[in-house]
Design an enzyme around this catalytic site. Sequence first.
Site, mmCIF file in Angstrom:
data_model
loop_
_atom_site.group_PDB
_atom_site.id
_atom_site.type_symbol
_atom_site.label_atom_id
_atom_site.label_comp_id
_atom_site.label_asym_id
_atom_site.label_seq_id
_atom_site.Cartn_x
_atom_site.Cartn_y
_atom_site.Cartn_z
ATOM 1 N N HIS A 362 0.566 -0.842 -0.150
ATOM 2 C CA HIS A 362 0.176 0.256 0.239
ATOM 3 C C HIS A 362 0.693 1.659 -0.126
ATOM 4 O O HIS A 362 1.979 1.440 1.167
ATOM 5 C CB HIS A 362 -1.033 0.306 1.408
ATOM 6 C CG HIS A 362 -1.904 -0.492 1.056
ATOM 7 N ND1 HIS A 362 -2.872 0.015 0.907
ATOM 8 C CD2 HIS A 362 -2.908 -1.899 1.285
ATOM 9 C CE1 HIS A 362 -4.399 -1.192 0.734
ATOM 10 N NE2 HIS A 362 -3.645 -2.280 1.028
ATOM 11 N N ALA A 417 -8.804 3.343 5.503
ATOM 12 C CA ALA A 417 -10.064 3.304 4.061
ATOM 13 C C ALA A 417 -11.118 4.418 3.726
ATOM 14 O O ALA A 417 -11.275 5.289 4.800
ATOM 15 C CB ALA A 417 -11.844 2.114 4.884
#
Length: 463
Positions: A362, A417
Amino acid sequence: MTGYGETPPAANWPNGAKIAVQIVVNYEEGGENNILHGDAASEAFLSEIVGAAQWPGQRHWNMESIYEYGARAGFWRLHRLLKDIPVTVYGVATALARAPEQVAAMKRAGWEIASHGLKWVEHKDMPEEEERAAIAEAIRLHTLVTGAPPRGWYTGRCSMNTVRLAAEEGNFDYIADSYADDLPYWVNTGGKDQLIVPYTLDANDMRFAAPQGFNSGDQFESYLRDSFDTLYAEGRAGAPKMLSIGLHCRLVGRPGRVAALKRVLAHMAAHEGVWFATRAQIAEHWAAEHPAPTGPRPSQMDRGAFMEAFGGVFEHSPWIAEGAHALELGQTHDTARGVHAALARVFRAASDEQRLAVLTAHPDLAGKLAQAKRLTAESTAEQAGAGLDALTDEERVSFTELNEAYTSKFGFPFIIAVRDNDKASIMQAFRRRLGNDRTTEFAEACRQVERIAELRLMDKLGA
């Protein structure tokens, strides 16, 4: 096993009805096992002789006369009671062929005559091609006897092949060999999308002929009334359903039972917003309001298509999708939540090293990759949605410092998120989570990775 889940679709029954009541009259008399019909033994199912056994090679006079009662007397008692109500007949083709007067009465009443198979016999051990031929012959004979092909099908004593074969052979508006729901639903079988209008074995007079069942009309009435009242209340609460009621001429057609049916019908008719309908009418309505679903069906995808669709859901970690495709996938996985459950199983089963690799795949939030426009399309959109592509100089400095501190402490980038947050809440979470120990934060980062995957799947497949 999933069905419609927590929130069933709005039935939108005609005229705002709160419940659809569907009454079936099973016409089986004359289609049952009998050596006169070429069968190996007498009938043993659904009669006053509870626990009867077949008599190989012999006729069973008592059994025959019980079935004969249904045709001679029970049918006409039900016809007088129900002739002004929309009714579906499950007609065994060979029984209908032996009942010209009854068929004429069904047609005069405007009842739908669906197919109940060629003969009222057990199909569980029937070879597939034999059952296919029996379905075709049932349709042919039904058409000759009634003047029109059946729009619906219900075998009842079915095999594991029945629904598929009926879908392949019959071009039916609906098949009823299911007890799985209070609403119609679609299945993909026999090379097509087939509507299922489920039937019932509980709100059914067959329980007068079962060891655990009704022993008086009052019990039957009470059960039907409670079924109706429960579904009617759900309809008033905004979730209308369908009540199926199963009747047999030789069972509820007896005078000591039909009075209970008459009383419960009066109870239903006294309520507003009750739609008495045939199964064909319900099927036609449902197909118009809720046509067969379109779009991708993950459980039917081959490995390549599955990887193409979901290989990037977990950032730069296609091995997770590969592992999910190898799991047992079914219709319950043809939703965002279903695919996510499969992907998450693989991710959670992975070693700490494998999951760490997913975390390190990520990008930093508002980091160098974002500035260089080297993020994946999904990450780009997600960060932009939270305004991370339009930071002030001061905000960019703060994110850079937090990123460096976080990565230095934990050994993987800060993951959240972002679509569940805005810049302020992201910054707040950043500072709070810097106080975690590594074990706690590793678990939290993994949870956030799973949430990001869930949101991406909702984009692909719908909520």
